[in-house]
Design an enzyme around this catalytic site. Structure first.
Site, PDB file in Angstrom:
ATOM      1  N   SER A 110     -14.018   6.870  10.545  1.00  0.00           N
ATOM      2  CA  SER A 110     -13.641   5.652   9.838  1.00  0.00           C
ATOM      3  C   SER A 110     -15.664   4.393  10.344  1.00  0.00           C
ATOM      4  O   SER A 110     -16.198   4.721  10.167  1.00  0.00           O
ATOM      5  CB  SER A 110     -12.435   5.124  10.288  1.00  0.00           C
ATOM      6  OG  SER A 110     -11.838   4.027   8.846  1.00  0.00           O
ATOM      7  N   HIS A 149      -6.965   9.629   5.951  1.00  0.00           N
ATOM      8  CA  HIS A 149      -7.705   8.836   6.783  1.00  0.00           C
ATOM      9  C   HIS A 149      -7.926   9.112   8.463  1.00  0.00           C
ATOM     10  O   HIS A 149      -9.030   8.739   9.094  1.00  0.00           O
ATOM     11  CB  HIS A 149      -7.516   7.424   6.358  1.00  0.00           C
ATOM     12  CG  HIS A 149      -8.538   6.543   7.318  1.00  0.00           C
ATOM     13  ND1 HIS A 149      -9.851   6.810   6.586  1.00  0.00           N
ATOM     14  CD2 HIS A 149      -9.162   5.836   8.246  1.00  0.00           C
ATOM     15  CE1 HIS A 149     -11.019   5.875   6.942  1.00  0.00           C
ATOM     16  NE2 HIS A 149     -10.979   5.189   7.970  1.00  0.00           N
ATOM     17  N   ASP A 208      -7.400   9.737   0.472  1.00  0.00           N
ATOM     18  CA  ASP A 208      -8.062   9.376   1.804  1.00  0.00           C
ATOM     19  C   ASP A 208      -7.748   8.046   0.802  1.00  0.00           C
ATOM     20  O   ASP A 208      -8.051   7.308  -0.201  1.00  0.00           O
ATOM     21  CB  ASP A 208      -9.325   9.012   2.371  1.00  0.00           C
ATOM     22  CG  ASP A 208      -9.244   8.467   3.498  1.00  0.00           C
ATOM     23  OD1 ASP A 208      -8.706   7.391   3.770  1.00  0.00           O
ATOM     24  OD2 ASP A 208     -10.373   8.386   4.049  1.00  0.00           O
TER      25      ASP A 208
END
Length: 273
Positions: free
Chosen positions: A96, A246, A218
Site C-alpha cells: 500500500s 487490499h 480492491d
C-alpha cells in the site's frame, strides 16, 4: 548510530540468502502482517522486516510531527535502515502506502535498490479526473473526521472495506485490531499523510525496475490505479492477482510469494534464488 536506527524501527531478519528482501508494511499495520510471507521468502533469501516509527514495536518516542511531515520522511527512514544494515542493493516490497514510500526512497538513492515490488499501491487515493484513485476528497475528509471522533468506529468501518474476504472474519478482525493498536495521535497524523498524499509527479523519476501486484476487487487501490502506474513507471511489470482485497499478503500469502518469486526468477535467470 547503526544500532540506534535498528532499535528505533525494531528491525528483525531471517534467512541467510545472498539476495536481501526488505518487507515494509502499510498504514495501520506492522511487520507482523508479513508473518505468512516472510518465512517462505526466507527459505532462500535474507528477509528484513521493520516497523514504521509509531507502530508495532518501534520506538514511538522518536516520532515528532515535524520529523514525519511527508511520505519522503518515511522514505528517509528506509534509506537509513538499508545503510545501517549495509545490505543494498535490496529487493524492496512495500504494501500500500509503503509502495510509494519505497519509490521515493529509490528515487533518492537508486544505488540501494535492485528491484521494487509494490503490493496494492496507490500514488493518490483521491479521484482527480480522469485519474481514479478510489475516493472522493469529501469521503477522505469524512473518514479523517470519523477518526477524530471515534477511532474504533473508523476501524470497524474501514477494515472490512480494505480486507474483503467476507468468509474469513478473523482477517477483518485482525486488521481492525491493528488499526486501533497504535498511538491515536500518530495514527491520525499518518492517515492524513497517506490519504491526502499525491506522488504521481514523482513516478517518471523512478529508474529502478518495479513489479506492481494489483489486488483483485480492491476498493482502496482500484484496477485503474494499477494500469496508471504501469503506464507511468518505466521498467514496470503489472500482475493482477486472483486474491481479493487490499491485503493479499494476509489473505493469500502463497499467491503473493509465488508472484514475487516468479518476477525475481525471470530477472535472476541462471542464479540460485
Amino acid at each position: 548510530m547503526r544500532e540506534a536506527v535498528l532499535a528505533r524501527h525494531h528491525v528483525t531478519s531471517m534467512g541467510n540468502g545472498q539476495a536481501v528482501i526488505v518487507l515494509a508494511h502499510g498504514f495501520g499495520c506492522d511487520q507482523r502482517m508479513w508473518r505468512h510471507v516472510a518465512p517462505e521468502l526466507a527459505r532462500d533469501h535474507r528477509v528484513v522486516l521493520f516497523d514504521h516509527v509509531g507502530v508495532g514495536r518501534s520506538d514511538a518516542s522518536a516520532w515528532r510531527p515535524e520529523r514525519y511531515a511527508s511520505l519522503s520522511d518515511y522514505g528517509r527512514d528506509v534509506i537509513e535502515i538499508i545503510e545501517s544494515l549495509q545490505c543494498g542493493p535490496v529487493v524492496f516490497v512495500g504494501h500500500s502506502v509503503s509502495g510509494s514510500i519505497g519509490m521515493l526512497a529509490a528515487i533518492a538513492r537508486p544505488d540501494l535498490f535492485e528491484y521494487l515490488v509494490m503490493l496494492c499501491p496507490n500514488p493518490c487515493f483521491i479521484n482527480d479526473p480522469p485519474y481514479e484513485g478510489g475516493f472522493e476528497r469529501a469521503d477522505v475528509m469524512d473518514l479523517l473526521e470519523l477518526m477524530d471522533r471515534n477511532m474504533s468506529a473508523w476501524a470497524n468501518f474501514f477494515a472490512p472495506v480494505a480486507m474483503k474476504n467476507d468468509d474469513r472474519p478473523e482477517l477483518r478482525q485482525e486488521l481492525q485490531d491493528s488499526l486501533c493498536a497504535g498511538d491515536p495521535v500518530i495514527v491520525r497524523h499518518f492517515a492524513q499523510l497517506v490519504f491526502l498524499a499525491d506522488v504521481r509527479a514523482e513516478l517518471p523519476k523512478l529508474r529502478v525496475p518495479s513489479l506492481i501486484l494489483q489486488g483483485g476487487d480492491d476498493s482502496v487501490a482500484p484496477l485503474s490505479v494499477g494500469d496508471y502506474l504501469h503506464q507511468q513507471l518505466a521498467q514496470s511489470t503489472l500482475r493482477r492477482m486472483a486474491a481479493p482485497g487490499h491485503c493479499p499478503h494476509m489473505s493469500h500469502p502463497h499467491e503473493t510469494v509465488a508472484l514475487i518469486r516468479e518476477y525475481l526468477a525471470d530477472r535472476y535467470a541462471g542464479k540460485q534464488l
